[in-house]
Design a protein around this motif. Structure first.
Motif, PDB file in Angstrom:
ATOM      1  N   LEU A 252       0.826  -1.213   0.000  1.00  7.87           N
ATOM      2  CA  LEU A 252       0.000   0.000   0.000  1.00  7.87           C
ATOM      3  C   LEU A 252       0.858   1.259   0.000  1.00  7.87           C
ATOM      4  O   LEU A 252       0.497   2.267  -0.618  1.00  7.87           O
ATOM      5  CB  LEU A 252      -0.930  -0.002   1.206  1.00  7.87           C
ATOM      6  N   ASN A 253       1.998   1.217   0.670  1.00  5.84           N
ATOM      7  CA  ASN A 253       2.896   2.372   0.662  1.00  5.84           C
ATOM      8  C   ASN A 253       3.539   2.564  -0.711  1.00  5.84           C
ATOM      9  O   ASN A 253       3.773   3.697  -1.134  1.00  5.84           O
ATOM     10  CB  ASN A 253       3.979   2.192   1.727  1.00  5.84           C
ATOM     11  N   VAL A 254       3.819   1.485  -1.395  1.00  2.00           N
ATOM     12  CA  VAL A 254       4.361   1.576  -2.759  1.00  2.00           C
ATOM     13  C   VAL A 254       3.317   2.193  -3.685  1.00  2.00           C
ATOM     14  O   VAL A 254       3.638   3.031  -4.541  1.00  2.00           O
ATOM     15  CB  VAL A 254       4.791   0.186  -3.257  1.00  2.00           C
ATOM     16  N   VAL A 255       2.058   1.798  -3.514  1.00  2.00           N
ATOM     17  CA  VAL A 255       0.979   2.381  -4.315  1.00  2.00           C
ATOM     18  C   VAL A 255       0.858   3.873  -4.040  1.00  2.00           C
ATOM     19  O   VAL A 255       0.690   4.680  -4.971  1.00  2.00           O
ATOM     20  CB  VAL A 255      -0.348   1.655  -4.008  1.00  2.00           C
ATOM     21  N   ASP A 256       0.951   4.268  -2.773  1.00  2.00           N
ATOM     22  CA  ASP A 256       0.893   5.696  -2.434  1.00  2.00           C
ATOM     23  C   ASP A 256       2.018   6.461  -3.118  1.00  2.00           C
ATOM     24  O   ASP A 256       1.817   7.595  -3.588  1.00  2.00           O
ATOM     25  CB  ASP A 256       0.985   5.876  -0.920  1.00  2.00           C
ATOM     26  N   PHE A 257       3.195   5.869  -3.170  1.00  2.00           N
ATOM     27  CA  PHE A 257       4.332   6.539  -3.788  1.00  2.00           C
ATOM     28  C   PHE A 257       4.137   6.687  -5.298  1.00  2.00           C
ATOM     29  O   PHE A 257       4.393   7.750  -5.878  1.00  2.00           O
ATOM     30  CB  PHE A 257       5.609   5.755  -3.482  1.00  2.00           C
ATOM     31  N   LEU A 258       3.668   5.637  -5.958  1.00  2.00           N
ATOM     32  CA  LEU A 258       3.481   5.682  -7.408  1.00  2.00           C
ATOM     33  C   LEU A 258       2.348   6.621  -7.809  1.00  2.00           C
ATOM     34  O   LEU A 258       2.376   7.199  -8.903  1.00  2.00           O
ATOM     35  CB  LEU A 258       3.200   4.278  -7.937  1.00  2.00           C
TER      36      LEU A 258
END
Length: 431
Positions: A252-258
């Protein structure tokens, strides 16, 4: 020291057991522990001649009870009746929740391997708990004092009232940007439709009717406003996260970053989009990451037990799933090739119509759709050989899909029983 070495003799249904008083004190508050107290001889059936306590109970089950006091692991015989076991445990004042998971499942007619019983651990720490824990920190700076509070506010929705407010605001922005994403697709579709209708024009006519990607300015401004909030939220969570490596291991944090990049890229290449309309479509494709942010809603609600068990089940049969996909890939190639040559060789020389495929790749597509029992009907067999191949592909496809289902159901039921037992155990330990 001498008291701990004092021996206690127990006569259970005519069978004598000898153990140390320290062993019986392992679990305070139980009946066996009370036998070590000074008033025990006057309370229970005690024979001063043989110096033994007598209980008219099942000697077989008591051997497992005594072993529980010695090893702190309670197991039971396989052929024990559940009602009898519960009655004996109640007499010896032992909670049924102390029963080992493997034996608990045996009593409920569930055959499980020991390693399967250990796969479901309700007591494991979550990533959030691991990130909040501060180990042996002696620094009393403002960051040390405020880091856990800010991190909890932005990452643990139910930790405080302010955390709930932040989570609610984030949810509004997520819903808003998804609505904006849906509105932006209208301009992208209009661009595609306009370019499609201009294909039949002449070259001169096409040059005089060039179509550009025109996105409404207010949509881009609203999207930028939402992304600015996401940028602020992500920056705070990243700065106050105790473990940066563990932070990026969360999908979920990777999605927030992208999700921070699409609108900034569009602002940066605004002039290029006018000359390359397809670039706008590619940026629209990248914006699908906004939809993945809806997964953060799962943090606002407790994940149902059945979904958590489903995840464990899929992990446990990952090897079987890979084998199934390999079999499906082989069947796709085999039946696709058989269909291709069967249609070509089986066609009557006088047949003047066109076949529904142009190459073997389309036959592979037909084979996959047939094996999965979808059957779009875009490609159909016209010859006898093709029809026989299609029938075999449909039968093998059903077998490939249906046979693994019982395996999955058995695994799922097993893990579900373990999860239910763990939850009961957790509740009883709290009480």
């Amino acid at each position: 020291m001498e008291g701990s070495k004092e021996k206690v003799i127990l006569n259970i249904g005519g069978v004598r057991y000898t153990t140390y008083s320290s062993t019986l004190r392992t679990f305070p508050g139980t009946k066996l522990c009370s036998l070590t107290e000074p008033h025990a001889p006057s309370t229970y059936d005690y024979d001063p001649t043989t110096k033994e306590f007598f209980f008219d109970r099942s000697a077989e089950i008591f051997s497992y009870v005594l072993n529980y006091y010695r090893t702190k692991h309670f197991h039971c015989p396989v052929d024990t009746c559940r009602s009898v076991l519960e009655e004996e445990l109640a007499f010896w004042e032992i909670n049924e929740a102390q029963l080992a998971p493997c034996c608990w499942l045996k009593l409920h007619n569930r055959e499980v391997q020991p390693e399967e019983a250990d796969i479901w651990d309700e007591n494991e720490q979550t990533d959030d708990q691991c990130l909040i824990v501060q180990t042996e920190r002696r620094d009393f700076s403002w960051r040390t004092r405020w880091q856990p509070k800010i991190w909890s506010t932005f990452d643990k929705p139910f930790s405080s009232f302010s955390a709930k407010c932040v989570a609610f605001v984030s949810l509004l922005f997520i819903v808003g940007i998804v609505i904006i994403f849906c509105e932006e697709t209208k301009a992208q579709f209009e661009l595609f439709a306009a370019n499609s209708t201009s294909v039949g024009y002449s070259e001169a006519s096409h040059n005089s009717h060039e179509h550009f990607y025109h996105q409404a300015a207010y949509l881009l401004h609203l999207e930028l406003f939402c992304v600015l909030w996401f940028t602020f939220e992500f920056s705070v969570r990243f700065c106050f996260c105790p473990d940066k490596k563990l932070f990026f291991q969360n999908p979920l944090n990777v999605v927030d970053f992208l999700s921070l990049f699409p609108v900034y890229i569009e602002l940066f290449v605004a002039g290029q989009i006018q000359r390359m309309p397809s670039l706008g479509l590619w940026l629209g494709l990248v914006r699908i990451v906004y939809l993945l942010k809806l997964l953060k809603i799962s943090k606002l609600i407790e994940t149902p037990l059945i979904l958590r068990v489903l995840c464990y089940t899929l992990k446990s049969i990952l090897r079987e799933i890979c084998i199934l996909l390999m079999i499906l890939a082989f069947e796709t190639l085999f039946f696709g090739s058989l269909f291709f040559y069967g249609e070509l060789l089986g066609s009557h020389p006088s047949y003047t119509g066109e076949l529904h495929f142009a190459d073997i790749l389309l036959c592979f597509w037909w084979a996959l759709i047939t094996l999965t029992t979808v059957g779009y009907g875009d490609i159909i067999p016209l010859t006898t050989a093709g029809q026989v191949t299609a029938a075999l592909a449909a039968v093998f496809g059903m077998l490939t899909v249906i046979i693994p289902i019982p395996i999955f159901m058995v695994k799922f039921r097993s893990y579900y029983d373990i999860a239910i037992f763990k939850q009961k155990l957790k509740r009883r330990k709290k009480h």
